[in-house]
Design an enzyme around this catalytic site. Structure first.
Site, PDB file in Angstrom:
ATOM      1  N   LYS A 118       0.846  -1.138   0.014  1.00 54.97           N
ATOM      2  CA  LYS A 118      -0.023   0.154  -0.115  1.00 54.97           C
ATOM      3  C   LYS A 118       0.899   1.198  -0.106  1.00 54.97           C
ATOM      4  O   LYS A 118       0.592   2.171  -0.622  1.00 54.97           O
ATOM      5  CB  LYS A 118      -0.912   0.039   1.286  1.00 54.97           C
ATOM      6  CG  LYS A 118      -2.155  -0.926   1.134  1.00 54.97           C
ATOM      7  CD  LYS A 118      -2.753  -0.811   2.155  1.00 54.97           C
ATOM      8  CE  LYS A 118      -4.074  -1.852   2.501  1.00 54.97           C
ATOM      9  NZ  LYS A 118      -4.957  -1.626   3.539  1.00 54.97           N
TER      10      LYS A 118
ATOM     11  N   LYS B 161      -5.336 -11.015  -6.852  1.00 49.80           N
ATOM     12  CA  LYS B 161      -6.553 -11.138  -6.132  1.00 49.80           C
ATOM     13  C   LYS B 161      -7.436 -10.226  -6.446  1.00 49.80           C
ATOM     14  O   LYS B 161      -7.259  -9.143  -6.709  1.00 49.80           O
ATOM     15  CB  LYS B 161      -6.169 -11.358  -4.649  1.00 49.80           C
ATOM     16  CG  LYS B 161      -6.199 -10.024  -4.011  1.00 49.80           C
ATOM     17  CD  LYS B 161      -6.172 -10.185  -2.441  1.00 49.80           C
ATOM     18  CE  LYS B 161      -6.513  -8.854  -1.709  1.00 49.80           C
ATOM     19  NZ  LYS B 161      -7.152  -8.689  -0.684  1.00 49.80           N
TER      20      LYS B 161
ATOM     21  N   LYS C   7     -11.118  -4.732  -3.724  1.00 51.58           N
ATOM     22  CA  LYS C   7     -11.827  -3.337  -3.735  1.00 51.58           C
ATOM     23  C   LYS C   7     -10.956  -2.282  -4.276  1.00 51.58           C
ATOM     24  O   LYS C   7     -11.423  -1.305  -4.996  1.00 51.58           O
ATOM     25  CB  LYS C   7     -12.186  -3.018  -2.080  1.00 51.58           C
ATOM     26  CG  LYS C   7     -12.900  -3.914  -1.752  1.00 51.58           C
ATOM     27  CD  LYS C   7     -13.869  -3.284  -0.429  1.00 51.58           C
ATOM     28  CE  LYS C   7     -13.946  -4.420   0.735  1.00 51.58           C
ATOM     29  NZ  LYS C   7     -13.201  -3.908   1.734  1.00 51.58           N
TER      30      LYS C   7
HETATM   31  P1  ADP Z   1     -10.079  -5.846  -0.251  1.00 50.49           P
HETATM   32  O1  ADP Z   1      -8.554  -6.701  -0.194  1.00 50.49           O
HETATM   33  O2  ADP Z   1     -10.826  -6.033  -1.237  1.00 50.49           O
HETATM   34  O3  ADP Z   1      -9.874  -4.320   0.103  1.00 50.49           O
HETATM   35  P2  ADP Z   1     -10.343  -6.450   2.699  1.00 50.49           P
HETATM   36  O4  ADP Z   1      -8.893  -6.365   2.705  1.00 50.49           O
HETATM   37  O5  ADP Z   1     -11.258  -5.437   3.202  1.00 50.49           O
HETATM   38  O6  ADP Z   1     -10.886  -6.579   1.172  1.00 50.49           O
HETATM   39  O7  ADP Z   1     -10.761  -7.871   3.125  1.00 50.49           O
HETATM   40  C1  ADP Z   1     -11.885  -8.200   3.992  1.00 50.49           C
HETATM   41  C2  ADP Z   1     -11.922  -9.665   4.097  1.00 50.49           C
HETATM   42  O8  ADP Z   1     -11.974 -10.298   2.950  1.00 50.49           O
HETATM   43  C3  ADP Z   1     -10.505 -10.275   4.607  1.00 50.49           C
HETATM   44  O9  ADP Z   1     -10.813 -11.343   5.499  1.00 50.49           O
HETATM   45  C4  ADP Z   1      -9.821 -10.762   3.073  1.00 50.49           C
HETATM   46  O10 ADP Z   1      -9.018 -11.769   3.567  1.00 50.49           O
HETATM   47  C5  ADP Z   1     -11.175 -11.138   2.564  1.00 50.49           C
HETATM   48  N1  ADP Z   1     -10.705 -11.204   1.036  1.00 50.49           N
HETATM   49  C6  ADP Z   1     -10.355  -9.911   0.423  1.00 50.49           C
HETATM   50  N2  ADP Z   1     -10.076 -10.218  -0.698  1.00 50.49           N
HETATM   51  C7  ADP Z   1     -10.269 -11.575  -1.108  1.00 50.49           C
HETATM   52  C8  ADP Z   1     -10.022 -12.636  -2.047  1.00 50.49           C
HETATM   53  N3  ADP Z   1      -9.826 -11.932  -3.509  1.00 50.49           N
HETATM   54  N4  ADP Z   1     -10.462 -13.857  -1.902  1.00 50.49           N
HETATM   55  C9  ADP Z   1     -10.743 -14.237  -0.606  1.00 50.49           C
HETATM   56  N5  ADP Z   1     -10.803 -13.370   0.338  1.00 50.49           N
HETATM   57  C10 ADP Z   1     -10.590 -12.043   0.255  1.00 50.49           C
END
Ligand code: ADP
Ligand code: TRP
Length: 337
Positions: free
Chosen positions: A113, A200, A203
């Protein structure tokens, strides 16, 4: 016997997507049956990167509404907003003072980040994993269900609790904080981007087509899946390292249609992309329909949602206050009644 406890949370930084659902929320829904469950919307984490206040307020309520729409049952679990409980910030400070700086500097997510943000990186971003450790340790969580990307943060929380608090401040071998374990489900732990099977789903990906949001309309879902990256092989399969997109889309299909991997493979192994994609579109639209219906109800009249969050806050406050008092005392912060 007392039930074991779980705690988890998601940042309100944009609409939740299939990765958040399968990696996190769907597992919580199953776990709430057997565990004492606390789930929060981690709004204090969401301000560690530049943010828009109006959008944050909306996303915070929207994320809580999605927890419920996805099956979190306020009768069975406590749902609350992280910033409503002041003890998260307080424990974060106490843990800050005992954690070595270089433990934070090596966090993969911080490095990624920070690189994206150039010279605009806040102290909060570096401190993000300690706030997360505070979230978890405050509730004496036994297990923390998260996606695979959070494993390093969980290890840090364990190290802080064990090496920096219990080992130094526990009296005669007794512990101050409970050591939590990660719970990472194999399936759904890492859902990949629709536009690049090696990244992956996230968001924060600037390309909207890379993810399916839980609130996407049927038209948008159709458009995104039609555009999703494919390959020139025939048939669908898992675990072929030359075909990350096939593995990912078949995994998503098996999860959405609620059948095991084997059964999905049996159904789709002989299909070309032209036949598989419409099937995936249908499965996505029908799985998300009921979630969206419940979500719209909760957001149209927010009375129920707000009362759930108020009740969650009351329960969370009681549990977390006890922990913070234990840590204050262990560190020698004086109490005068
Ligand atoms: P992002 O990475 O999309 O911003 P967050 O960091 O807010 O999402 O993650 C929220 C939850 O969702 C966490 O438990 C994270 O491990 C899970 N998560 C986020 N992206 C994925 C993904 N592509 N596959 C599986 N789990 C995910
Ligand atoms: N860091 C987590 C993520 O990006 C969100 C989070 C904050 C969290 N505090 C937590 C997850 C406590 C589990 C437990 O997904």
């Amino acid at each position: 016997m007392e039930k074991k406890r779980i705690l988890s949370g998601v940042q309100p930084t944009g609409s939740l997507h299939l990765g958040n659902w399968f990696g996190a929320i769907r597992n919580w829904v199953t776990l709430q049956e057997d565990y004492e469950t606390f789930v929060c919307v981690v709004d204090l984490h969401a301000i560690t990167t530049p943010h828009n206040p109006k959008a944050l307020a909306h996303e915070t309520l929207s994320t809580a509404a999605l927890y419920i729409s996805c099956g979190m049952d306020p009768q069975k679990c406590s749902i609350f907003i992280q910033s409503h409980i002041q003890f998260h910030s307080e424990l974060c400070w106490l843990l800050n003072c005992v954690t070595p700086l270089n433990w934070l500097e090596r966090m993969i997510q911080f490095k990624e980040k920070a690189l994206k943000q150039g010279d605009n990186v806040s102290v909060g971003l570096l401190d993000y994993p300690i706030l997360m450790a505070a979230d978890i340790l405050l509730y004496d969580a036994d297990l923390v269900p998260v996606g695979e990307d959070q494993k390093q943060h969980l290890e840090l929380a364990r190290d802080i609790a064990q090496q920096r608090i219990n080992a130094r401040f526990g009296k005669e071998g007794s512990s101050v904080l409970k050591i939590p374990k990660p719970l990472i489900s194999k399936e759904g732990a890492r859902i990949m981007s629709l536009t690049d099977g090696s990244k992956k789903m996230s968001k924060s990906d600037p390309n909207e087509n890379s993810r399916i949001s839980l609130l996407d309309s049927p038209e948008l879902i159709t458009k995104k899946i039609k555009k999703a990256k494919t390959d020139s092989f025939m048939g669908l399969e898992f675990d072929n390292s030359d075909r990350p997109e096939a593995d990912n889309l078949l995994t998503i299909y098996s999860l959405l249609s609620d059948q095991g991997k084997e059964s999905a493979l049996e159904e789709c192994a002989g299909m070309g992309w032209g036949k598989f994609k419409p099937l995936l579109i249908d499965a996505t639209v029908s799985a998300l329909g009921p979630i969206q219906e419940k979500y719209n109800e909760l957001m149209d009249d927010q009375t129920e949602l707000k009362s759930v969050l108020q009740e969650g806050r009351n329960k969370a406050e009681k549990v977390s206050q006890k922990t913070v008092e234990r840590v204050r005392e262990a560190l020698g912060l004086i109490k005068i009644d």
